[in-house]
Motif scaffolding. Sequence first.
Motif, PDB file in Angstrom:
ATOM      1  N   GLU A  54       0.791  -1.233   0.000  1.00 64.14           N
ATOM      2  CA  GLU A  54       0.000   0.000   0.000  1.00 64.14           C
ATOM      3  C   GLU A  54       0.821   1.280   0.000  1.00 64.14           C
ATOM      4  O   GLU A  54       0.278   2.362   0.084  1.00 64.14           O
ATOM      5  CB  GLU A  54      -0.974   0.004   1.185  1.00 64.14           C
ATOM      6  CG  GLU A  54      -0.332   0.090   2.552  1.00 64.14           C
ATOM      7  CD  GLU A  54       0.156  -1.239   3.113  1.00 64.14           C
ATOM      8  OE1 GLU A  54       0.756  -1.220   4.192  1.00 64.14           O
ATOM      9  OE2 GLU A  54      -0.038  -2.272   2.485  1.00 64.14           O
ATOM     10  N   GLY A  55       2.134   1.201  -0.115  1.00 68.31           N
ATOM     11  CA  GLY A  55       2.961   2.399  -0.153  1.00 68.31           C
ATOM     12  C   GLY A  55       3.263   2.912   1.238  1.00 68.31           C
ATOM     13  O   GLY A  55       3.232   2.177   2.212  1.00 68.31           O
ATOM     14  N   THR A  56       3.543   4.188   1.356  1.00 63.23           N
ATOM     15  CA  THR A  56       3.908   4.799   2.627  1.00 63.23           C
ATOM     16  C   THR A  56       2.725   4.819   3.586  1.00 63.23           C
ATOM     17  O   THR A  56       1.597   5.113   3.186  1.00 63.23           O
ATOM     18  CB  THR A  56       4.393   6.242   2.395  1.00 63.23           C
ATOM     19  OG1 THR A  56       5.541   6.194   1.536  1.00 63.23           O
ATOM     20  CG2 THR A  56       4.755   6.934   3.686  1.00 63.23           C
ATOM     21  N   GLN A  87      12.833  11.019   1.541  1.00 65.62           N
ATOM     22  CA  GLN A  87      11.617  10.292   1.186  1.00 65.62           C
ATOM     23  C   GLN A  87      10.406  10.832   1.953  1.00 65.62           C
ATOM     24  O   GLN A  87       9.315  10.941   1.398  1.00 65.62           O
ATOM     25  CB  GLN A  87      11.789   8.798   1.456  1.00 65.62           C
ATOM     26  CG  GLN A  87      12.773   8.118   0.530  1.00 65.62           C
ATOM     27  CD  GLN A  87      13.111   6.712   0.985  1.00 65.62           C
ATOM     28  OE1 GLN A  87      13.233   6.430   2.182  1.00 65.62           O
ATOM     29  NE2 GLN A  87      13.273   5.814   0.020  1.00 65.62           N
ATOM     30  N   VAL A  88      10.623  11.169   3.231  1.00 69.07           N
ATOM     31  CA  VAL A  88       9.540  11.745   4.043  1.00 69.07           C
ATOM     32  C   VAL A  88       9.058  13.047   3.409  1.00 69.07           C
ATOM     33  O   VAL A  88       7.858  13.259   3.231  1.00 69.07           O
ATOM     34  CB  VAL A  88       9.994  11.984   5.502  1.00 69.07           C
ATOM     35  CG1 VAL A  88       8.960  12.804   6.264  1.00 69.07           C
ATOM     36  CG2 VAL A  88      10.254  10.661   6.211  1.00 69.07           C
ATOM     37  N   LEU A  89       9.988  13.907   3.053  1.00 68.64           N
ATOM     38  CA  LEU A  89       9.641  15.184   2.419  1.00 68.64           C
ATOM     39  C   LEU A  89       8.900  14.957   1.104  1.00 68.64           C
ATOM     40  O   LEU A  89       7.894  15.608   0.826  1.00 68.64           O
ATOM     41  CB  LEU A  89      10.905  16.019   2.190  1.00 68.64           C
ATOM     42  CG  LEU A  89      10.697  17.397   1.569  1.00 68.64           C
ATOM     43  CD1 LEU A  89       9.822  18.280   2.446  1.00 68.64           C
ATOM     44  CD2 LEU A  89      12.049  18.061   1.322  1.00 68.64           C
ATOM     45  N   GLU A  90       9.367  14.003   0.317  1.00 70.74           N
ATOM     46  CA  GLU A  90       8.740  13.720  -0.981  1.00 70.74           C
ATOM     47  C   GLU A  90       7.319  13.181  -0.806  1.00 70.74           C
ATOM     48  O   GLU A  90       6.419  13.538  -1.559  1.00 70.74           O
ATOM     49  CB  GLU A  90       9.600  12.711  -1.749  1.00 70.74           C
ATOM     50  CG  GLU A  90       9.330  12.698  -3.244  1.00 70.74           C
ATOM     51  CD  GLU A  90       8.172  11.796  -3.623  1.00 70.74           C
ATOM     52  OE1 GLU A  90       7.259  12.273  -4.312  1.00 70.74           O
ATOM     53  OE2 GLU A  90       8.159  10.639  -3.235  1.00 70.74           O
ATOM     54  N   GLN A  91       7.093  12.366   0.197  1.00 71.86           N
ATOM     55  CA  GLN A  91       5.785  11.748   0.417  1.00 71.86           C
ATOM     56  C   GLN A  91       4.789  12.691   1.104  1.00 71.86           C
ATOM     57  O   GLN A  91       3.603  12.671   0.803  1.00 71.86           O
ATOM     58  CB  GLN A  91       5.924  10.471   1.259  1.00 71.86           C
ATOM     59  CG  GLN A  91       6.618   9.332   0.550  1.00 71.86           C
ATOM     60  CD  GLN A  91       5.790   8.785  -0.593  1.00 71.86           C
ATOM     61  OE1 GLN A  91       4.609   8.500  -0.447  1.00 71.86           O
ATOM     62  NE2 GLN A  91       6.403   8.650  -1.758  1.00 71.86           N
ATOM     63  N   PHE A 102      -1.430  15.943   8.514  1.00 69.48           N
ATOM     64  CA  PHE A 102      -2.335  16.953   7.950  1.00 69.48           C
ATOM     65  C   PHE A 102      -1.675  17.658   6.768  1.00 69.48           C
ATOM     66  O   PHE A 102      -0.476  17.855   6.755  1.00 69.48           O
ATOM     67  CB  PHE A 102      -2.686  18.017   8.998  1.00 69.48           C
ATOM     68  CG  PHE A 102      -2.901  17.489  10.377  1.00 69.48           C
ATOM     69  CD1 PHE A 102      -3.965  16.643  10.661  1.00 69.48           C
ATOM     70  CD2 PHE A 102      -2.030  17.822  11.401  1.00 69.48           C
ATOM     71  CE1 PHE A 102      -4.160  16.148  11.935  1.00 69.48           C
ATOM     72  CE2 PHE A 102      -2.219  17.342  12.684  1.00 69.48           C
ATOM     73  CZ  PHE A 102      -3.285  16.502  12.955  1.00 69.48           C
ATOM     74  N   GLY A 103      -2.492  18.101   5.813  1.00 66.51           N
ATOM     75  CA  GLY A 103      -1.975  18.868   4.689  1.00 66.51           C
ATOM     76  C   GLY A 103      -0.929  18.114   3.900  1.00 66.51           C
ATOM     77  O   GLY A 103       0.063  18.687   3.461  1.00 66.51           O
ATOM     78  N   LEU A 104      -1.154  16.832   3.710  1.00 66.30           N
ATOM     79  CA  LEU A 104      -0.171  15.974   3.057  1.00 66.30           C
ATOM     80  C   LEU A 104      -0.153  16.171   1.542  1.00 66.30           C
ATOM     81  O   LEU A 104      -1.182  16.456   0.929  1.00 66.30           O
ATOM     82  CB  LEU A 104      -0.469  14.506   3.372  1.00 66.30           C
ATOM     83  CG  LEU A 104      -0.407  14.133   4.851  1.00 66.30           C
ATOM     84  CD1 LEU A 104      -0.952  12.729   5.065  1.00 66.30           C
ATOM     85  CD2 LEU A 104       1.017  14.252   5.368  1.00 66.30           C
ATOM     86  N   LYS A 105       1.015  15.971   0.968  1.00 64.48           N
ATOM     87  CA  LYS A 105       1.182  16.061  -0.480  1.00 64.48           C
ATOM     88  C   LYS A 105       0.435  14.922  -1.175  1.00 64.48           C
ATOM     89  O   LYS A 105      -0.148  15.102  -2.229  1.00 64.48           O
ATOM     90  CB  LYS A 105       2.673  15.993  -0.808  1.00 64.48           C
ATOM     91  CG  LYS A 105       3.003  16.037  -2.272  1.00 64.48           C
ATOM     92  CD  LYS A 105       4.501  15.979  -2.469  1.00 64.48           C
ATOM     93  CE  LYS A 105       4.858  16.030  -3.941  1.00 64.48           C
ATOM     94  NZ  LYS A 105       6.319  15.989  -4.121  1.00 64.48           N
ATOM     95  N   LYS A 106       0.489  13.722  -0.564  1.00 63.72           N
ATOM     96  CA  LYS A 106      -0.148  12.533  -1.137  1.00 63.72           C
ATOM     97  C   LYS A 106      -1.186  11.990  -0.163  1.00 63.72           C
ATOM     98  O   LYS A 106      -1.124  12.254   1.037  1.00 63.72           O
ATOM     99  CB  LYS A 106       0.901  11.457  -1.421  1.00 63.72           C
ATOM    100  CG  LYS A 106       1.939  11.880  -2.434  1.00 63.72           C
ATOM    101  CD  LYS A 106       2.912  10.771  -2.710  1.00 63.72           C
ATOM    102  CE  LYS A 106       3.905  11.204  -3.782  1.00 63.72           C
ATOM    103  NZ  LYS A 106       4.808  10.120  -4.136  1.00 63.72           N
ATOM    104  N   ASN A 107      -2.102  11.219  -0.665  1.00 64.48           N
ATOM    105  CA  ASN A 107      -3.106  10.571   0.168  1.00 64.48           C
ATOM    106  C   ASN A 107      -2.468   9.325   0.794  1.00 64.48           C
ATOM    107  O   ASN A 107      -2.314   8.307   0.113  1.00 64.48           O
ATOM    108  CB  ASN A 107      -4.327  10.209  -0.684  1.00 64.48           C
ATOM    109  CG  ASN A 107      -5.457   9.674   0.162  1.00 64.48           C
ATOM    110  OD1 ASN A 107      -5.497   9.873   1.365  1.00 64.48           O
ATOM    111  ND2 ASN A 107      -6.376   8.986  -0.481  1.00 64.48           N
TER     112      ASN A 107
END
Length: 169
Positions: A54-56, A87-91, A102-107
């Motif tokens: 399921e990814g991150t 990777q944390v920043l990218e996700q 909250f306010g995440l780049k990805k779901n």
Amino acid sequence: MSIESVKKHFKKFDREQEVMEFDSSSATVEEAANTIGVKPARIAKTLCFRGEVEGTILIVAAGDVKIDNKKFRHTFGYKARMLSPDQVLEQTEHKIGGVCPFGLKKNLDVYLDKSMKRFETVFPACGSTNSAIELTLEELGIYASAKDWVDVCKGWFNEEERVEKMVEK
């Protein structure tokens, strides 16, 4: 800026004005606890793990606990592997020290660890190394769109576990 995405997220709930920004750092559990004036356990830290299928996934846990690899594997079916800071920043679009659900780049799938159930309110970061918000556990679950409560941490135990340990003796 990451805190802006968090404020935008909380604006949907008319809570953006409750995001606290500090002059001092809240990047670590200890710094956040000192800045806010609470015990470290009440800081809700967000940890990022690489999933198998399921990814991150994100685990939000009390500030005084560590991931229990055996419990994690039992719960999710794979070994706990934390993401690198890049990777944390990218996700998430949040830098280490300000990571929050909250306010995440990805779901991303968010899980709440039972270690926080000792408290009525906790203080998660808000996307920067000098921010936080006070939320009830119910609010945290709603605002983070948490999938479920899990028990994947060690370093604490609740009353139920204490009784079980006493019975075992």
